[in-house]
Write a protein that holds these residues in place. Structure first.
Motif, PDB file in Angstrom:
ATOM      1  N   THR A 117       0.831  -1.209   0.000  1.00 45.17           N
ATOM      2  CA  THR A 117       0.000   0.000   0.000  1.00 45.17           C
ATOM      3  C   THR A 117       0.858   1.247   0.000  1.00 45.17           C
ATOM      4  O   THR A 117       0.580   2.212  -0.726  1.00 45.17           O
ATOM      5  CB  THR A 117      -0.921   0.011   1.231  1.00 45.17           C
ATOM      6  OG1 THR A 117      -1.785  -1.130   1.191  1.00 45.17           O
ATOM      7  CG2 THR A 117      -1.790   1.265   1.248  1.00 45.17           C
ATOM      8  N   ASN A 120       2.381   1.963  -3.351  1.00 45.73           N
ATOM      9  CA  ASN A 120       1.394   2.549  -4.249  1.00 45.73           C
ATOM     10  C   ASN A 120       1.183   4.025  -3.930  1.00 45.73           C
ATOM     11  O   ASN A 120       1.083   4.864  -4.839  1.00 45.73           O
ATOM     12  CB  ASN A 120       0.069   1.787  -4.149  1.00 45.73           C
ATOM     13  CG  ASN A 120      -0.981   2.345  -5.085  1.00 45.73           C
ATOM     14  OD1 ASN A 120      -1.859   3.096  -4.670  1.00 45.73           O
ATOM     15  ND2 ASN A 120      -0.910   1.985  -6.350  1.00 45.73           N
ATOM     16  N   ILE A 121       1.143   4.355  -2.639  1.00 44.68           N
ATOM     17  CA  ILE A 121       0.932   5.748  -2.228  1.00 44.68           C
ATOM     18  C   ILE A 121       2.139   6.622  -2.570  1.00 44.68           C
ATOM     19  O   ILE A 121       2.000   7.707  -3.136  1.00 44.68           O
ATOM     20  CB  ILE A 121       0.644   5.823  -0.716  1.00 44.68           C
ATOM     21  CG1 ILE A 121      -0.711   5.174  -0.398  1.00 44.68           C
ATOM     22  CG2 ILE A 121       0.662   7.276  -0.219  1.00 44.68           C
ATOM     23  CD1 ILE A 121      -0.995   5.042   1.087  1.00 44.68           C
ATOM     24  N   ASN A 124       3.113   5.363  -6.677  1.00 42.25           N
ATOM     25  CA  ASN A 124       2.083   4.931  -7.628  1.00 42.25           C
ATOM     26  C   ASN A 124       2.442   3.575  -8.234  1.00 42.25           C
ATOM     27  O   ASN A 124       2.249   3.331  -9.431  1.00 42.25           O
ATOM     28  CB  ASN A 124       1.883   5.976  -8.730  1.00 42.25           C
ATOM     29  CG  ASN A 124       0.596   5.774  -9.508  1.00 42.25           C
ATOM     30  OD1 ASN A 124      -0.379   5.222  -8.994  1.00 42.25           O
ATOM     31  ND2 ASN A 124       0.579   6.210 -10.744  1.00 42.25           N
ATOM     32  N   LYS A 126       2.251  -0.090  -9.314  1.00 44.77           N
ATOM     33  CA  LYS A 126       1.207  -1.046  -9.672  1.00 44.77           C
ATOM     34  C   LYS A 126       1.660  -2.463  -9.336  1.00 44.77           C
ATOM     35  O   LYS A 126       2.842  -2.788  -9.430  1.00 44.77           O
ATOM     36  CB  LYS A 126       0.883  -0.945 -11.163  1.00 44.77           C
ATOM     37  CG  LYS A 126       0.482   0.452 -11.605  1.00 44.77           C
ATOM     38  CD  LYS A 126      -0.684   1.006 -10.796  1.00 44.77           C
ATOM     39  CE  LYS A 126      -1.073   2.404 -11.258  1.00 44.77           C
ATOM     40  NZ  LYS A 126      -2.138   3.000 -10.394  1.00 44.77           N
ATOM     41  N   PRO A 190       0.985  14.644  -1.693  1.00 47.71           N
ATOM     42  CA  PRO A 190       2.129  13.721  -1.690  1.00 47.71           C
ATOM     43  C   PRO A 190       3.449  14.457  -1.889  1.00 47.71           C
ATOM     44  O   PRO A 190       3.487  15.575  -2.405  1.00 47.71           O
ATOM     45  CB  PRO A 190       1.824  12.794  -2.876  1.00 47.71           C
ATOM     46  CG  PRO A 190       0.957  13.626  -3.781  1.00 47.71           C
ATOM     47  CD  PRO A 190       0.125  14.481  -2.879  1.00 47.71           C
ATOM     48  N   TYR A 192       5.860  14.230  -3.981  1.00 44.80           N
ATOM     49  CA  TYR A 192       6.300  14.622  -5.321  1.00 44.80           C
ATOM     50  C   TYR A 192       5.590  15.867  -5.848  1.00 44.80           C
ATOM     51  O   TYR A 192       5.925  16.362  -6.925  1.00 44.80           O
ATOM     52  CB  TYR A 192       6.144  13.463  -6.311  1.00 44.80           C
ATOM     53  CG  TYR A 192       4.827  12.709  -6.230  1.00 44.80           C
ATOM     54  CD1 TYR A 192       3.659  13.237  -6.776  1.00 44.80           C
ATOM     55  CD2 TYR A 192       4.762  11.468  -5.606  1.00 44.80           C
ATOM     56  CE1 TYR A 192       2.461  12.550  -6.711  1.00 44.80           C
ATOM     57  CE2 TYR A 192       3.564  10.764  -5.528  1.00 44.80           C
ATOM     58  CZ  TYR A 192       2.424  11.312  -6.081  1.00 44.80           C
ATOM     59  OH  TYR A 192       1.237  10.633  -6.011  1.00 44.80           O
ATOM     60  N   ASP A 193       4.599  16.368  -5.103  1.00 47.55           N
ATOM     61  CA  ASP A 193       3.961  17.632  -5.474  1.00 47.55           C
ATOM     62  C   ASP A 193       4.770  18.834  -5.007  1.00 47.55           C
ATOM     63  O   ASP A 193       4.471  19.968  -5.395  1.00 47.55           O
ATOM     64  CB  ASP A 193       2.549  17.719  -4.871  1.00 47.55           C
ATOM     65  CG  ASP A 193       1.528  16.916  -5.660  1.00 47.55           C
ATOM     66  OD1 ASP A 193       1.883  16.431  -6.751  1.00 47.55           O
ATOM     67  OD2 ASP A 193       0.389  16.772  -5.186  1.00 47.55           O
ATOM     68  N   THR A 214       9.110   0.950 -17.531  1.00 47.85           N
ATOM     69  CA  THR A 214       8.198   1.748 -18.327  1.00 47.85           C
ATOM     70  C   THR A 214       8.557   1.662 -19.808  1.00 47.85           C
ATOM     71  O   THR A 214       7.680   1.499 -20.672  1.00 47.85           O
ATOM     72  CB  THR A 214       8.232   3.229 -17.890  1.00 47.85           C
ATOM     73  OG1 THR A 214       7.852   3.311 -16.506  1.00 47.85           O
ATOM     74  CG2 THR A 214       7.268   4.065 -18.708  1.00 47.85           C
TER      75      THR A 214
END
Length: 219
Positions: A117, A120-121, A124, A126, A190, A192-193, A214
């Protein structure tokens, strides 16, 4: 307005950079009172547990008390909790400790591992990407299983993945003010903002692996 309320008002005005209403001060004061009552009740309960621990130094079973496990953070039902010198956890995580699947130090240092979790937070992340990394041996995982051998939780320890995951202290989020219907609210954002993500985690393996994965998915 009493001295305590006045202190709250000054703190709110300093944080917000403007005037606050008496209703907002009262709401904040009521919340702080409720929080202090909960804290005191929890402290009294934990003191009782510590006294009982002297009688049962290896630990003892609890009814859960509506609290969450200190490792998986899931709520514990009746007869599903265990308390010892390391703290409170569910019986599934306790078995993982007993079987040396995970170290007891996790209870004392929540920043020494990531849960799925949290990945993911924070990133992000997957599940299909994470499963791919595990399969390829890019990351190491500790798997906690329940009594039916189903996966209860997967943990990713920093010491198992040196220089791959960044320390959590680098990923602290922030607060900013948003306005809705003429009222201002504090909103959590978060990490990264509030920064250039690559400047923060660029030297860690997760950044390189994420970019490589990616590119593979795109191609």
């Amino acid at each position: 307005m009493n001295d305590y309320s006045e202190k709250i008002r000054k703190i709110l005005e300093k944080e917000r950079g403007g005037n606050v209403s008496e209703m907002e001060v009262e709401e904040c004061e009521n919340f702080l009172k409720l929080l202090s009552e909960i804290t005191m009740n929890n402290l009294e309960t934990e003191m009782e547990w510590e006294l009982k621990l002297k009688q049962f130094p290896e630990g003892f079973q609890l009814d859960g008390d509506g609290r969450n496990c200190g490792i998986c953070n899931q709520p514990m039902g009746k007869g599903k909790g265990w308390y010892d010198r390391y703290g409170l956890k569910c019986i599934v995580c306790q078995k993982a400790l007993t079987d040396h699947v995970i170290p007891a130090s996790l209870l004392k240092n929540k920043d020494s591992f990531y849960t799925e979790t949290e990945l993911n937070i924070f990133f992000n992340m997957k599940r299909r990407v994470l499963d791919c990394w595990i399969k390829k041996g890019i990351v190491s995982v500790r798997v906690i299983k329940d009594i039916d051998s189903r996966i209860h939780m997967r943990l990713f320890l920093l010491r198992d993945n040196k220089n791959f995951f960044p320390p959590k202290k680098l990923l602290r989020g922030g607060m900013h003010i948003e306005e809705k219907e003429g009222r201002q609210f504090y909103v959590f954002g978060p990490w990264y903002d509030y920064c250039d993500p690559l400047e923060v985690i660029g030297k860690y393996g997760i950044a390189v692996s994420a970019l490589r994965t990616t590119c593979q998915l795109i191609s």
